[in-house]
Design a protein around this motif. Structure first.
Motif, PDB file in Angstrom:
ATOM      1  N   SER A 245      -8.810   5.382  -9.734  1.00  0.00           N
ATOM      2  CA  SER A 245      -8.285   4.031 -10.038  1.00  0.00           C
ATOM      3  C   SER A 245      -8.734   2.987  -9.073  1.00  0.00           C
ATOM      4  CB  SER A 245      -6.611   3.959  -9.705  1.00  0.00           C
ATOM      5  OG  SER A 245      -6.113   2.993 -10.087  1.00  0.00           O
ATOM      6  N   ILE A 246      -8.200   1.562  -9.466  1.00  0.00           N
ATOM      7  CA  ILE A 246      -8.670   0.591  -8.576  1.00  0.00           C
ATOM      8  C   ILE A 246      -8.313   0.724  -7.259  1.00  0.00           C
ATOM      9  CG2 ILE A 246      -8.862  -2.044  -8.424  1.00  0.00           C
ATOM     10  CD1 ILE A 246      -7.952  -1.979 -11.513  1.00  0.00           C
ATOM     11  N   PRO A 247      -8.820   0.417  -6.154  1.00  0.00           N
ATOM     12  CA  PRO A 247      -8.685   0.447  -4.572  1.00  0.00           C
ATOM     13  C   PRO A 247      -7.472  -0.712  -4.643  1.00  0.00           C
ATOM     14  CG  PRO A 247     -10.850  -0.429  -4.837  1.00  0.00           C
ATOM     15  CD  PRO A 247     -10.569  -0.130  -6.087  1.00  0.00           C
ATOM     16  N   GLY A 248      -6.474  -0.207  -3.799  1.00  0.00           N
ATOM     17  CA  GLY A 248      -5.268  -1.180  -3.567  1.00  0.00           C
ATOM     18  C   GLY A 248      -5.643  -2.544  -3.018  1.00  0.00           C
ATOM     19  N   GLY A 249      -6.796  -2.607  -2.174  1.00  0.00           N
ATOM     20  CA  GLY A 249      -6.940  -4.030  -1.703  1.00  0.00           C
ATOM     21  C   GLY A 249      -7.445  -4.936  -2.610  1.00  0.00           C
ATOM     22  N   LEU A 250      -8.289  -4.355  -3.798  1.00  0.00           N
ATOM     23  CA  LEU A 250      -8.929  -5.290  -4.616  1.00  0.00           C
ATOM     24  C   LEU A 250      -7.826  -5.714  -5.720  1.00  0.00           C
ATOM     25  CD1 LEU A 250     -11.160  -6.541  -6.013  1.00  0.00           C
ATOM     26  CD2 LEU A 250     -11.824  -4.127  -7.233  1.00  0.00           C
ATOM     27  N   LYS A 251      -7.035  -4.668  -6.039  1.00  0.00           N
ATOM     28  CA  LYS A 251      -5.740  -4.924  -7.085  1.00  0.00           C
ATOM     29  C   LYS A 251      -4.883  -5.852  -6.128  1.00  0.00           C
ATOM     30  CE  LYS A 251      -2.985  -4.414 -10.476  1.00  0.00           C
ATOM     31  NZ  LYS A 251      -1.914  -5.284 -10.115  1.00  0.00           N
ATOM     32  N   ASN A 252      -4.659  -5.765  -5.106  1.00  0.00           N
ATOM     33  CA  ASN A 252      -3.704  -6.614  -4.142  1.00  0.00           C
ATOM     34  C   ASN A 252      -4.435  -8.157  -4.411  1.00  0.00           C
ATOM     35  OD1 ASN A 252      -1.554  -7.427  -2.598  1.00  0.00           O
ATOM     36  ND2 ASN A 252      -3.286  -7.616  -1.096  1.00  0.00           N
ATOM     37  N   ALA A 253      -5.569  -8.244  -4.212  1.00  0.00           N
ATOM     38  CA  ALA A 253      -6.599  -9.535  -4.092  1.00  0.00           C
ATOM     39  C   ALA A 253      -6.265 -10.093  -5.403  1.00  0.00           C
ATOM     40  CB  ALA A 253      -7.746  -9.479  -3.812  1.00  0.00           C
TER      41      ALA A 253
END
Length: 185
Positions: free
Chosen positions: A85-93
């Motif tokens: 999946s997409i890394p959490g930091g990128l999704k959070n941004a």
């Protein structure tokens, strides 16, 4: 749009020796003189919390990121793949950026790339990121795709690209992205 494209690139990895940041640096070096690429990461962005947003508004680090996206002619996002999946930091941004007025991703030409140690590169996370960007009204280039697999064998310890074939393909991708951004939407 001027003759020289102003491209903003986001590495979805926070690691100092990230393959994805190295991939974007390689693209900086390969790009023609008609394209400048500025690189950032989501490092330092707090985890999205609606209560925090209500109390304090959108953090300055997010509004600065949104302004860089808005000011760019196009955006390249290099995404790692964590647990398919997409890394959490990128999704959070992206979640924070979705809260910014005058959505900076709306109608913005976007290119997605990625590098990983596994043989598939970041195929799964790239497809999920594409879905996420639909919700932000981004205009994501569909092809060609860049899935740099076995990245540990293509970059030196200092992050420089050592694989000639990958470099040739990145040049072709950058040419396609240049045309994608310049086509006008």
């Amino acid at each position: 749009m001027s003759d020289k494209l102003n491209i903003f690139a986001i590495s979805g990895s926070l690691r100092s020796k990230s393959f994805n940041t190295s991939l974007l640096r390689a693209m900086q070096n390969i790009a023609d003189a008609t394209m400048s690429i500025d690189i950032a990461t989501p490092k330092g962005i707090p985890v999205y919390d609606g209560d925090d947003e209500d109390a304090s508004g959108v953090p300055q680090i997010v509004t600065e990121l949104a302004e860089k996206i808005r000011a760019a002619d196009g955006v390249i996002i290099a995404t790692p793949e964590y647990n398919f999946s997409i890394p959490g930091g990128l999704k959070n941004a992206n979640d924070w950026i979705s809260r910014v007025k005058d959505q900076p991703f709306a109608n913005k030409p976007i290119g997605i790339v990625g590098a990983a140690a596994g043989p598939l590169g970041t195929a799964r996370s790239q497809y999920q990121l594409r879905q996420n960007l639909v919700g932000l009204s981004a205009l994501t280039m569909s092809k060609p795709e860049v899935f740099v697999g076995s990245a540990h064998s293509k970059f030196a310890d200092d992050g420089s690209l050592t694989d000639e074939e990958t470099g040739k393909f990145l040049k072709l991708w950058l040419d396609a992205f240049d045309a994608w951004v310049r086509r006008g939407f």
